[in-house]
Scaffold this motif. Sequence first.
Motif, short mmCIF file in Angstrom:
data_model
loop_
_atom_site.label_atom_id
_atom_site.label_comp_id
_atom_site.label_asym_id
_atom_site.label_seq_id
_atom_site.Cartn_x
_atom_site.Cartn_y
_atom_site.Cartn_z
N VAL A 216 0.84 -1.20 0.00
CA VAL A 216 0.00 0.00 0.00
C VAL A 216 0.88 1.25 0.00
CG1 VAL A 216 -1.68 1.30 1.37
CG2 VAL A 216 -1.95 -1.17 1.07
N LEU A 251 -9.19 0.62 0.60
CA LEU A 251 -8.42 -0.28 1.44
C LEU A 251 -9.32 -1.07 2.39
CD1 LEU A 251 -5.63 2.29 2.44
CD2 LEU A 251 -5.58 0.65 0.54
N ILE A 266 -5.94 -4.11 -0.79
CA ILE A 266 -6.46 -3.08 -1.69
C ILE A 266 -7.68 -3.66 -2.41
CG2 ILE A 266 -5.95 -1.52 -3.59
CD1 ILE A 266 -2.98 -1.84 -2.91
#
Length: 308
Positions: A216, A251, A266
């Motif tokens: 991320v 997320l 994700i």
Amino acid sequence: MKLQPGREAVVRVAVATLWTSPEAVRPVDRPALTAGADILTWVSGLDTDQQVGDCVLSQLLLGERVLVSELRPDGWARVVAVEQPAAKLDPRGYPGWLPTEQLTPVDPSTDTGTDPPLVVDSTVTGLHAAPNGPEVLPGVVVGTRLVPAGPARDDWRPVHVPGHAAPLWLPDDHLVATSAEAPAAAQALAVAQRLLDVAYIWGGLSAHGIDCSGLVHLAWRRFGVLLPRDADDQAVATTPLELGAERPGDLYFFARPGRKIHHIGIVTAPPGNRGERRMLHACYRRRRVIEEPLPADRTATLVGAHRV
């Protein structure tokens, strides 16, 4: 110039690994500790247990800044990675240890601030001594920021590189200009999708090996968005959504009852009519980056959806 406690330095290798302590490293970690930091060889030499050893905290990319807090005579530096927010550990950034050979003092002559930096967009590239010349620094990964050293020539671009007196070169189409505009979530997802099947490495933050929060952090870092390094801090830094309102690029966060957030993924598709969900994530269990529907045990620990 020499490294000095209390001063900033920059990473001079493609990917430097941040360790819990010099004493925590293992014999298998030797390729990651050298002046060249051969991360690909290091990752390929790890077995599945060693991939999740807790001696690794994070990784830093070429040119990333650190604040040096201590230098040991055995070649180790205690640092704070100031570009990786970690509020619960240190308000200045992520603390840990690096080999001093992988750092170099900041060179003011290449840090003028007059030229906007470029960002590596190729998943992995190498820096060369000249256009089409010998490769000097392999393994440079997406999200690395480089300072331009002049205009492109024959489809190659010169860049200033820490620890190198002369500019190095890489294909111009491996770079993009930085932008002040916030990226669309789908753009960050597209970067993360290019890392499918990359090995899971606890603390990893590169296209050679990566963990869930590193995936991320790196996907948004490619666009200049500086998210915290760890999943629980990433939850604090992002905006909660009602479950069901998530869209690709948002997320998912996971935690067991009464425990802090331990995993992040994700979103890759809107939730289905019966609540089925999909995500891309660096999977501890499978030891690689995968895209999958949320299995029942993941759904049971899903505590929220957030938007960057």
